[in-house]
Design a protein around this motif. Structure first.
Motif, short mmCIF file in Angstrom:
data_model
loop_
_atom_site.label_atom_id
_atom_site.label_comp_id
_atom_site.label_asym_id
_atom_site.label_seq_id
_atom_site.Cartn_x
_atom_site.Cartn_y
_atom_site.Cartn_z
N GLY B 28 0.81 -1.23 0.00
CA GLY B 28 0.00 0.00 0.00
C GLY B 28 0.84 1.27 0.00
O GLY B 28 0.31 2.36 -0.22
N GLU B 174 -2.35 7.39 -11.35
CA GLU B 174 -3.63 6.76 -10.99
C GLU B 174 -3.47 5.24 -10.86
O GLU B 174 -4.04 4.61 -9.97
CB GLU B 174 -4.69 7.07 -12.07
CG GLU B 174 -5.10 8.53 -12.14
CD GLU B 174 -5.61 9.05 -10.79
OE1 GLU B 174 -6.58 8.47 -10.26
OE2 GLU B 174 -5.02 10.02 -10.27
N LYS B 177 -1.96 4.34 -7.59
CA LYS B 177 -2.95 4.37 -6.49
C LYS B 177 -3.83 3.12 -6.52
O LYS B 177 -4.13 2.53 -5.49
CB LYS B 177 -3.80 5.63 -6.59
CG LYS B 177 -3.02 6.90 -6.24
CD LYS B 177 -3.84 8.14 -6.53
CE LYS B 177 -2.97 9.40 -6.44
NZ LYS B 177 -3.62 10.57 -7.03
N GLU B 178 -4.22 2.73 -7.77
CA GLU B 178 -5.07 1.55 -7.93
C GLU B 178 -4.36 0.29 -7.43
O GLU B 178 -4.95 -0.53 -6.71
CB GLU B 178 -5.40 1.42 -9.43
CG GLU B 178 -6.39 0.34 -9.79
CD GLU B 178 -6.48 0.14 -11.30
OE1 GLU B 178 -6.54 1.13 -12.05
OE2 GLU B 178 -6.45 -1.03 -11.72
N CYS B 180 -1.87 0.13 -5.29
CA CYS B 180 -1.67 0.20 -3.83
C CYS B 180 -2.95 -0.15 -3.08
O CYS B 180 -2.91 -0.80 -2.04
CB CYS B 180 -1.19 1.59 -3.43
SG CYS B 180 0.49 1.81 -3.89
N ALA B 181 -4.08 0.27 -3.66
CA ALA B 181 -5.36 -0.05 -3.02
C ALA B 181 -5.58 -1.56 -2.99
O ALA B 181 -6.27 -2.08 -2.11
CB ALA B 181 -6.50 0.64 -3.79
N LYS B 182 -4.97 -2.25 -3.96
CA LYS B 182 -5.11 -3.72 -4.01
C LYS B 182 -4.05 -4.44 -3.17
O LYS B 182 -3.96 -5.66 -3.18
CB LYS B 182 -4.99 -4.20 -5.46
CG LYS B 182 -6.21 -3.88 -6.31
CD LYS B 182 -5.97 -4.44 -7.71
CE LYS B 182 -7.05 -4.01 -8.67
NZ LYS B 182 -6.66 -4.28 -10.06
N ASN B 201 3.36 8.52 0.06
CA ASN B 201 3.07 8.60 1.50
C ASN B 201 4.36 8.50 2.30
O ASN B 201 4.43 8.93 3.44
CB ASN B 201 2.05 7.54 1.93
CG ASN B 201 2.56 6.13 1.72
OD1 ASN B 201 3.22 5.87 0.73
ND2 ASN B 201 2.26 5.25 2.64
#
Lengths: 534, 237
Positions: B28, B174, B177-178, B180-182, B201
């Motif tokens: 993440g 983008e 981010k996608e 990392c969300a997974k 981050n």
């Protein structure tokens, strides 16, 4: 400015590191291996050709035809220069990689062109020297050495590659331009260059066939006939043989005059061709690209194949062996009677057609040293394989498999043709096929080891790997050395057993070598791979 | 999780490119790696991806050590170099298929992802063309797509935004981010400090082979900008 450019270009092209891909101070073992490989190549080359021309010189002297050696010197040098220019003029002159770097600089175009051509000519002279040295030694040994004649020879020899450079640079450019807008540019270039190559061979053989049965008189007739078409050859021989300064002046004036005109005349073409190559032509396709799934090994060999057919210098240098073999096999169908007559009468030296075929097949396979260079050819792309979840030895197996695909099928087809042409016994044919398979396996494994030990990842042009790398030299000449061992095994075993068994023994020797090499590849590839810094 | 434990790497026994580096990148994380030219960024990225060997320490990627289990580690990594040097003799689709075969991606899943990302990066209609006809940016996009089609758990990128047009840069962010969300992690080097500041981050700053600052981006920069912090560190000692 010319001197400054030459200094940089020479450092780029002729430094130990640029030639062999490693810094001699940092890699002492590798440097030692390289020096050994080069010495071995030079000694075996000079040994074979030196002896051949020395012996020929002795015979020619008896007939008062020593000038034929000069013809040989001229023709070999010309053909070598033609081959070099045909395949490499494009990279040196018309599509050079540093065009974008040099063009904005305040340097006259003809200075750049002259400097680029000089570097190319140095390579030509170095290749030509390989033939000129043994021939000239034989000539001066048998005719008697004197400095004056030797100087005439040297100045004369300097002119030999100039006219071929002019003519074949244009032919090379023509091929590039003709194929530039077509879809499979590189494949078409390869086909056209092969056609030129075989065309030259065919022409030289046609001129040579003047109907004279005595080979020495045939050479003399050949000299006269070729001299009629291409006067510089007559001037070259006349200048040296008769110490004719008029001929030397003619040679120097015409060659250097034409060359100067060429440098000034070609500069616009150099600029326009280089500019064309900068433009990217990315056409959009309406049809969607469809993905295809393959096994890992198929995928690696397909990648190797695409690299092969898209790199003209690679395809031309390595494709020539199998192609010549298949041409010879097909030609043997039409000339079987004549060849058999030669075997039975003129060349009654104890070599039967099947053995000669094996020698030819052996040399043809040795010319396909793709596994000795394909790892180096990864070059800047090597990060892809290094970061991929594939065991290094699998990558090497893929490269070996490609080498076998490249050489073996054509070799076997040729053997089948030869079998019928020369009515070879079925058992002998089977043994010959088995030997060919084992040789192909051995050549591919040997090449892989050579490349693992002597990689050259840093290069600007694939020709630096295909023609100038230590691995390429050792891949070719090393296989020859193994062939000599095979030959010795045959020679000694044939005295105590029949021919088929002797060939089988050679095959077993190849299998033994192959097994040892595979053991090395299996054990060492991973540790070598991680040390390669790219 | 990507764990870099006391990694050191010296070139020619003289130049210390990485000096006892330790970093932990969690699933993440979008982790920015910043440093001057020659600081050791590329060396560390290449060491993580198994391209070069390192002298000391260890690197584990989701439990797979790059030294003792290189193939296991490489199966879950995607590495994107600073220069898109790829097989120019292949077409775009052939290159993607090669990567698909290497990572053993099923044909259907491969086609689905190739379609998705090639449409996203607007190179779908040139996939059948040879890569040698591509511009620098197109090659960069192909390398990015080749990294995405095997759905990596750790993505390592060396200067990924160089050569990309603004739209492609935005799309890549983008995608980061996608992923990392997974649960994937992103570790990338960059000279574009604004991007690192806004996107990451966590950041690490490397100077002459040593990590001189690292942690959560807002902890590292506090009330300053990343650029000010970076220049401050650079001018120290």
């Amino acid at each position: 400015m010319y001197r400054k450019l030459i200094k940089v270009f020479f450092r780029e092209n002729f430094s130990f590191k640029s030639l062999f891909g490693s810094d001699p101070k940092k890699h002492k073992l590798k440097t030692g291996l390289l020096v050994f490989a080069l010495l071995y190549a030079v000694v075996s080359f000079i040994g074979v050709f030196g002896f051949m021309f020395f012996d020929l010189g002795k015979t020619l002297k008896q007939f008062g035809l020593l000038d034929v050696l000069l013809i040989y010197a001229f023709i070999y040098s010309t053909v070598l220069a033609i081959m070099f220019i045909l395949f490499r003029a494009n990279g040196y002159m018309f599509n050079y990689k540093d065009y974008e770097l040099l063009e904005p600089l305040p340097i006259k175009t003809h200075t750049v062109v002259l400097a680029k051509t000089t570097v190319m000519l140095v390579f030509v002279y170095l290749s030509v020297l390989a033939f000129l040295a043994p021939i000239s030694f034989s000539y001066f040994y048998h005719s008697g050495f004197d400095v004056y004649t030797f100087l005439i020879f040297l100045f004369g020899a300097l002119t030999i590659p100039l006219i071929p450079t002019i003519v074949f640079s244009f032919i090379s450019l023509l091929v590039t331009r003709l194929t530039a807008k077509m879809r499979n540019t590189n494949i078409l270039s390869i086909i056209l260059l092969f056609l030129f190559f075989f065309g030259i061979m065919y022409l030289s053989m046609s001129v040579n066939s003047v109907g004279e049965t005595n080979p020495l008189l045939n050479q003399q007739a050949f000299m006269e006939s070729i001299g009629r078409y291409y006067p510089p050859i007559k001037w070259f021989v006349g200048a040296i043989q008769d110490q004719n300064l008029g001929y030397l002046a003619l040679l120097l004036l015409t060659n250097f005059g034409l060359f100067t005109a060429f440098i000034f005349g070609v500069q616009k073409l150099v600029v326009s061709t280089n500019q064309r190559s900068l433009a990217k032509n990315t056409r959009k396709n309406a049809k969607a690209a469809v993905s295809k799934s393959r096994s890992l090994m198929s995928s690696i060999t397909l990648k190797e194949f695409k690299k092969f057919i898209n790199t003209p210098i690679y395809a031309l240098n390595l494709g020539i062996g199998p192609l010549m073999l298949i041409i010879l096999a097909v030609a043997s169908i039409f000339y079987a009677d004549t060849i058999n007559q030669y075997f039975n009468a003129e060349f009654n030296i104890g070599v039967t057609p099947d053995i000669l075929i094996l020698i030819i097949v052996g040399f043809s396979l040795s010319m396909v040293f793709s596994s000795a260079i394909s790892l180096s050819l990864e070059g800047k792309n090597f990060w892809i394989l290094k970061s991929a979840p594939v065991a290094p030895k699998t990558i090497m197996y893929g490269k070996m498999l490609f080498n076998i695909y490249l050489a073996l099928p054509l070799a076997i087809i040729s053997l089948i043709i030869f079998k019928f042409t020369f009515s070879i016994e079925p058992l002998t044919f089977l043994v010959m096929t088995f030997f060919t398979i084992t040789l192909s396996l051995m050549v591919s494994a040997f090449g892989s080891i050579v490349n693992l030990l002597l990689p050259k990842f840093s290069y600007r042009n694939p020709a630096e790997v295909v023609k100038q790398s230590a691995a390429a030299v050792l891949g070719l000449f090393g296989t020859w050395a193994i062939l000599v061992f095979d030959g010795l095994i045959f020679y000694f075993s044939f005295k105590v057993m029949n021919k088929d068994l002797a060939v089988l023994l050679m095959s077993l020797f190849n299998i033994l070598l192959f097994s040892g090499m595979m053991f090395f590849i299996d054990r060492k590839t991973e540790s070598l791979f991680i040390k390669f810094e790219v | 999780m990507l764990k870099i434990n006391n990694v050191s790497k010296t070139y020619n026994n003289v130049t210390k490119a990485c000096d006892n580096i330790s970093l932990t990148i969690e699933p993440g994380d979008i982790y920015g790696f910043i440093g001057h030219n020659g600081a050791g960024k590329t060396t560390l990225l290449k060491s993580i991806s198994g391209i070069i060997n390192f002298d000391a320490g260890d690197i584990t990627i989701f439990g797979h050590s790059i030294k003792s289990d290189p193939l296991g580690a490489k199966r879950i990594i995607a590495y994107i170099p600073d220069n898109p040097d790829i097989y120019e003799s292949l077409t775009g689709i052939e290159y993607l298929d090669f990567i698909g075969d290497v990572f053993n991606i099923s044909r259907d899943r491969r086609q689905e992802l190739i379609d998705k990302y090639s449409e996203m990066f607007e190179i779908k209609d040139v996939l059948s063309n040879p890569i040698n006809s591509y511009s620098h940016g197109m090659k960069q996009k192909i390398v990015i797509i080749s990294a995405l089609i095997h759905e990596p758990k750790a993505m390592l990128l060396d200067e990924p935004f160089v050569g990309l047009d603004p739209k492609a840069s935005f799309l890549l962010k983008e995608v980061f981010k996608e992923l990392c969300a997974k649960g994937s992690l992103i570790f990338f080097s960059t000279h574009v400090l604004e991007v690192a500041e806004k996107l990451c981050n966590k950041v690490a700053i490397i100077k002459q082979g040593k990590i001189v600052a690292n942690g959560l981006t807002h902890d590292v920069i506090k009330d300053q900008s990343l650029e000010e912090i970076f220049l401050e560190i650079l001018n120290e000692g």
